[in-house]
Design an enzyme around this catalytic site. Sequence first.
Site, short mmCIF file in Angstrom:
data_model
loop_
_atom_site.label_atom_id
_atom_site.label_comp_id
_atom_site.label_asym_id
_atom_site.label_seq_id
_atom_site.Cartn_x
_atom_site.Cartn_y
_atom_site.Cartn_z
N SER A 145 0.86 -1.19 0.00
CA SER A 145 0.00 0.00 0.00
C SER A 145 0.90 1.24 0.00
CB SER A 145 -0.85 -0.04 1.27
OG SER A 145 -1.25 1.22 1.70
N TYR A 158 -2.86 -0.88 10.03
CA TYR A 158 -2.81 -1.10 8.57
C TYR A 158 -1.41 -0.76 8.05
CZ TYR A 158 -4.42 -0.91 3.69
OH TYR A 158 -4.60 -1.12 2.34
P1 NDP Z 1 -11.79 -5.28 -1.29
O1 NDP Z 1 -12.53 -5.03 -0.04
O2 NDP Z 1 -12.51 -5.19 -2.60
O3 NDP Z 1 -11.04 -6.67 -1.25
C1 NDP Z 1 -10.59 -7.28 -0.07
C2 NDP Z 1 -10.52 -8.76 -0.35
O4 NDP Z 1 -9.91 -9.44 0.75
C3 NDP Z 1 -11.89 -9.38 -0.56
O5 NDP Z 1 -11.81 -10.27 -1.65
C4 NDP Z 1 -12.15 -10.14 0.73
O6 NDP Z 1 -12.99 -11.25 0.49
C5 NDP Z 1 -10.72 -10.56 1.09
N1 NDP Z 1 -10.52 -10.86 2.52
C6 NDP Z 1 -10.58 -10.00 3.56
N2 NDP Z 1 -10.34 -10.66 4.71
C7 NDP Z 1 -10.12 -11.96 4.37
C8 NDP Z 1 -9.82 -13.12 5.12
N3 NDP Z 1 -9.68 -13.10 6.45
N4 NDP Z 1 -9.67 -14.29 4.44
C9 NDP Z 1 -9.80 -14.33 3.09
N5 NDP Z 1 -10.05 -13.25 2.34
C10 NDP Z 1 -10.23 -12.08 2.98
O7 NDP Z 1 -10.60 -4.22 -1.25
P2 NDP Z 1 -9.33 -3.97 -2.20
O8 NDP Z 1 -9.44 -4.68 -3.48
O9 NDP Z 1 -9.12 -2.52 -2.18
O10 NDP Z 1 -8.16 -4.63 -1.34
C11 NDP Z 1 -7.30 -5.63 -1.83
C12 NDP Z 1 -5.92 -5.41 -1.26
O11 NDP Z 1 -5.40 -4.18 -1.74
C13 NDP Z 1 -5.86 -5.33 0.27
O12 NDP Z 1 -4.70 -5.99 0.73
C14 NDP Z 1 -5.77 -3.84 0.51
O13 NDP Z 1 -5.16 -3.56 1.74
C15 NDP Z 1 -4.90 -3.43 -0.66
N6 NDP Z 1 -4.90 -2.01 -0.99
C16 NDP Z 1 -6.03 -1.38 -1.44
C17 NDP Z 1 -5.97 -0.04 -1.79
C18 NDP Z 1 -7.13 0.70 -2.33
O14 NDP Z 1 -7.02 1.91 -2.53
N7 NDP Z 1 -8.26 0.06 -2.60
C19 NDP Z 1 -4.74 0.74 -1.64
C20 NDP Z 1 -3.63 -0.03 -1.15
C21 NDP Z 1 -3.73 -1.35 -0.85
P3 NDP Z 1 -14.10 -11.78 1.58
O15 NDP Z 1 -14.80 -10.56 2.08
O16 NDP Z 1 -14.95 -12.70 0.79
O17 NDP Z 1 -13.31 -12.49 2.64
#
Ligand code: NDP
Length: 255
Positions: A145, A158
């Site tokens: 991130s 985070y």
């Molecule tokens: P989303 O909320 O769309 O995606 C998060 C994903 O993580 C979902 O598919 C969710 O699926 C999964 N997830 C969360 N907890 C668990 C768990 N315990 N076990 C399995 N799966 C899990 O957000 P983003 O696409 O934005 O996030 C994806 C990554 O990108 C993350 O690591 C986030 O920190 C990172 N990121 C995002 C940014 C942004 O601006 N959007 C910026 C920087 C980094 P489910 O709910 O089905 O478990």
Amino acid sequence: MTGLLDLGGRVAIVTGGNSGIGLGMAKGLAAAGAMLVIAGRNAQKNAAAGQALQALGAQVLAVEADVTQEDACRALVQAALERFGRLDILFNNAGTNIRKPPQDYTLEEWKTVLDTNLTSAFLCSQAAYPALVKAGGGKIINTGSMTSIFGAGFAAPYGASKGGIVQLSKALASAWAKDNIQVNAILPGWIDTELTRQARKEVPGLHERVLARTPAARWGVPEDFAGIAIFLASRASDFVTGTAIPVDGGYSAQA
Ligand code: NDP
């Protein structure tokens, strides 16, 4: 797709592959010919994402898994091996955030964020290692991130987890280079996903600040991650390891 970027015959796990950035990366891998295993806790989101990827012509296995649990990480790798017979690529992308001032977090909240964003990447990498060695090498790509680089006052756990992702990537890259496993991190800027839609509700003025601060003058979209995912998962990046690559429209380049 042919040549250096071809992922035909390769099997990739994408944690958090059922939405947002993970699904954007999975779509890129599908376009390059990979077989996909996507993992998330929510069965409905898994099914919808699985269908979207199948519509692109990919073979897909969607696994219900909570990657904070060691057993679930091992079972995820096992499921990939049972379905496709091999594993070549692991994207540790599942993530979450809880936003508040540092003094207000409970220990439980701290652990939730660290376990979801950082410990899960360690556990899944450990679980995948024997299969990657057996395949003759492989790729691990971890989602960091901008908070891997910058401090955010409303995101202490985070930021700690995402800083840790970069150092974990470097440690694994150093340890497993001898096995022909390359490990890199992707550092997304501000991307329009479920996670940040929530952030925009909770942090006043965030939307405008991101637009003003990002040289590309827009929020990123999940599709922006297809290209970097293909590159880091393919032979094209065989001498690239231990890096952390911003995909941020220039956010981290501008003072
Ligand atoms: P989303 O909320 O769309 O995606 C998060 C994903 O993580 C979902 O598919 C969710 O699926 C999964 N997830 C969360 N907890 C668990 C768990 N315990 N076990 C399995 N799966 C899990 O957000 P983003 O696409 O934005 O996030 C994806 C990554 O990108 C993350 O690591 C986030 O920190 C990172 N990121 C995002 C940014 C942004 O601006 N959007 C910026 C920087 C980094 P489910 O709910 O089905 O478990």
